[in-house]
Design an enzyme around this catalytic site. Sequence first.
Site, PDB file in Angstrom:
ATOM      1  N   SER A 141       1.782   5.296  -3.271  1.00 33.36           N
ATOM      2  CA  SER A 141       2.729   4.293  -3.759  1.00 33.36           C
ATOM      3  C   SER A 141       4.110   4.522  -3.138  1.00 33.36           C
ATOM      4  O   SER A 141       4.741   3.574  -2.681  1.00 33.36           O
ATOM      5  CB  SER A 141       2.805   4.302  -5.288  1.00 33.36           C
ATOM      6  OG  SER A 141       3.213   5.545  -5.784  1.00 33.36           O
ATOM      7  N   ASP A 188       8.539  11.778  -5.230  1.00 34.15           N
ATOM      8  CA  ASP A 188       7.644  11.189  -4.233  1.00 34.15           C
ATOM      9  C   ASP A 188       8.412  10.398  -3.177  1.00 34.15           C
ATOM     10  O   ASP A 188       8.152  10.511  -1.974  1.00 34.15           O
ATOM     11  CB  ASP A 188       6.627  10.268  -4.914  1.00 34.15           C
ATOM     12  CG  ASP A 188       5.718  11.034  -5.860  1.00 34.15           C
ATOM     13  OD1 ASP A 188       5.753  12.278  -5.844  1.00 34.15           O
ATOM     14  OD2 ASP A 188       4.977  10.378  -6.619  1.00 34.15           O
TER      15      ASP A 188
HETATM   16  P1  ADP Z   1      -0.717   7.497  -5.707  1.00 28.94           P
HETATM   17  O1  ADP Z   1       0.725   7.187  -5.479  1.00 28.94           O
HETATM   18  O2  ADP Z   1      -0.923   8.895  -6.162  1.00 28.94           O
HETATM   19  O3  ADP Z   1      -1.591   7.183  -4.542  1.00 28.94           O
HETATM   20  P2  ADP Z   1      -0.395   5.407  -7.632  1.00 28.94           P
HETATM   21  O4  ADP Z   1      -1.233   4.933  -8.754  1.00 28.94           O
HETATM   22  O5  ADP Z   1       1.004   5.814  -7.913  1.00 28.94           O
HETATM   23  O6  ADP Z   1      -1.195   6.583  -6.922  1.00 28.94           O
HETATM   24  O7  ADP Z   1      -0.307   4.285  -6.529  1.00 28.94           O
HETATM   25  C1  ADP Z   1      -1.489   3.683  -6.039  1.00 28.94           C
HETATM   26  C2  ADP Z   1      -1.279   2.181  -5.934  1.00 28.94           C
HETATM   27  O8  ADP Z   1      -0.332   1.883  -4.905  1.00 28.94           O
HETATM   28  C3  ADP Z   1      -2.525   1.443  -5.542  1.00 28.94           C
HETATM   29  O9  ADP Z   1      -3.337   1.148  -6.653  1.00 28.94           O
HETATM   30  C4  ADP Z   1      -1.959   0.177  -4.915  1.00 28.94           C
HETATM   31  O10 ADP Z   1      -1.584  -0.751  -5.913  1.00 28.94           O
HETATM   32  C5  ADP Z   1      -0.676   0.672  -4.265  1.00 28.94           C
HETATM   33  N1  ADP Z   1      -0.832   0.956  -2.831  1.00 28.94           N
HETATM   34  C6  ADP Z   1      -0.537   2.099  -2.192  1.00 28.94           C
HETATM   35  N2  ADP Z   1      -0.754   1.984  -0.867  1.00 28.94           N
HETATM   36  C7  ADP Z   1      -1.200   0.737  -0.655  1.00 28.94           C
HETATM   37  C8  ADP Z   1      -1.615   0.002   0.504  1.00 28.94           C
HETATM   38  N3  ADP Z   1      -1.618   0.540   1.721  1.00 28.94           N
HETATM   39  N4  ADP Z   1      -2.025  -1.274   0.321  1.00 28.94           N
HETATM   40  C9  ADP Z   1      -2.036  -1.836  -0.886  1.00 28.94           C
HETATM   41  N5  ADP Z   1      -1.670  -1.194  -2.001  1.00 28.94           N
HETATM   42  C10 ADP Z   1      -1.251   0.075  -1.910  1.00 28.94           C
HETATM   43 MG    MG Z   2       2.276   7.117  -6.945  1.00 26.03          MG
END
Ligand code: ADP
Ligand code: MG
Length: 399
Positions: A141, A188
Amino acid sequence: MSGPVARGGSEPVGRRADAGYRQRYGGPPTGCWAAPGRVNLIGEHTDYNDGFVLPFALPHRTVVAAGPAPAGGPTWTVWSEQSGEEIVIDESDADSPGAVDGWGAYVAGVIWALRQANFAVPAARLAIASDVPLGAGLSSSAALEAAVLTALADLGGIGPDRLPVPDRPVLAQRAENGYVGVPCGIMDQSASIRCQAGHALFLDCRSLEVEQVPFDLATAGLAVEVIDTRAPHRHVSGEYAARRAACEQAAAMLGVPALRDVPADGLPAALDRLPDETMRRRVRHVVTENQRVRDTVALLRAGRVGGIGPLLTASHASMRDDFEITVAEVDTAVAAALTAGAYGARMTGGGFGGCVLALVDAGAAGQVAAAVGEAFADNGFAAPACFTALPATGAERID
Ligand code: ADP
Ligand code: MG
């Protein structure tokens, strides 16, 4: 790398974003901007207590290919390879938190935060690709926010003179807190924007001062093995809120602005003043964890990379026993890594699933990964995904 960590194809992620842009929008982008995921070497649940963290950037990145939007079309059009969707965002969406949901909220949130700070965000078309695993605790994210922020700032001529790099993580965090609605701390976004290759980022979450601490694994003959346990996240947001509330309540009872203000040598006296055992354990985690971050930094400054292993393992024990944020898969991965010869191992990230990191001899990374895989099979857990991580660079334009 074992296990399918990368998603979306075998082409390098920058090329996929660029190709996605050309295919969808019929011409080349103005440029491509990349921002990494991160692992936190040590310092868990210390960020919202105004304390210390020590993340480093992963080689896994999110890339945004971006160019101006033609007049007469939607203000912002965004496609992500990971979601397979294209969304449009107009000014009124960008000015109303919650108007865009799902993954698009992270993009709309960055536009919102920039506009709130009085920056004119250029109308743009974006194509996004990433090899940061989503939702694994490696901060996809923040990588998404940081890549979008860097792309839109550059595209709009908002240089570091107008939006200094140290201020950018705050904007990206505001996007996640205020638009997406996730009450995350500042770690982050700071990691994704401010990390430098070969270094861990020692961040004071109160002053936002940073120190780039050399983290030269290769010279020490060491490696960090990251194990994505793939444990399903359980009750994360409720448990996170409960931990945060307990910390804030304890700080109020102790008469300090935040638990960061309880020094390690003042811990016994502070614990004596707290009414219940659970709260005492929460406080003990935060205070000892802040000290472990400082001790880790001191060892790294002295070039004693191998010496940090016991601090990593002590951090894990504190998260397991005092802060109670680990789950069986995570504890199993740490125990198996240590039995297989790791110098130290700990869960990294907010907890209730996610990833473990282990400090290992460079030549033993495969053996540690195999031992964890066997332990998971013995316990009936789904196979973990493992990779070796070297500290990479923060957000940047890549072409
Ligand atoms: P983390 O940050 O640990 O990976 P989070 O729940 O904070 O987990 O964030 C994940 C979310 O961020 C995904 O469910 C999606 O909504 C969004 N996300 C992150 N990267 C992408 C991407 N490349 N394309 C679309 N959505 C993304
Ligand atoms: Mg996150």
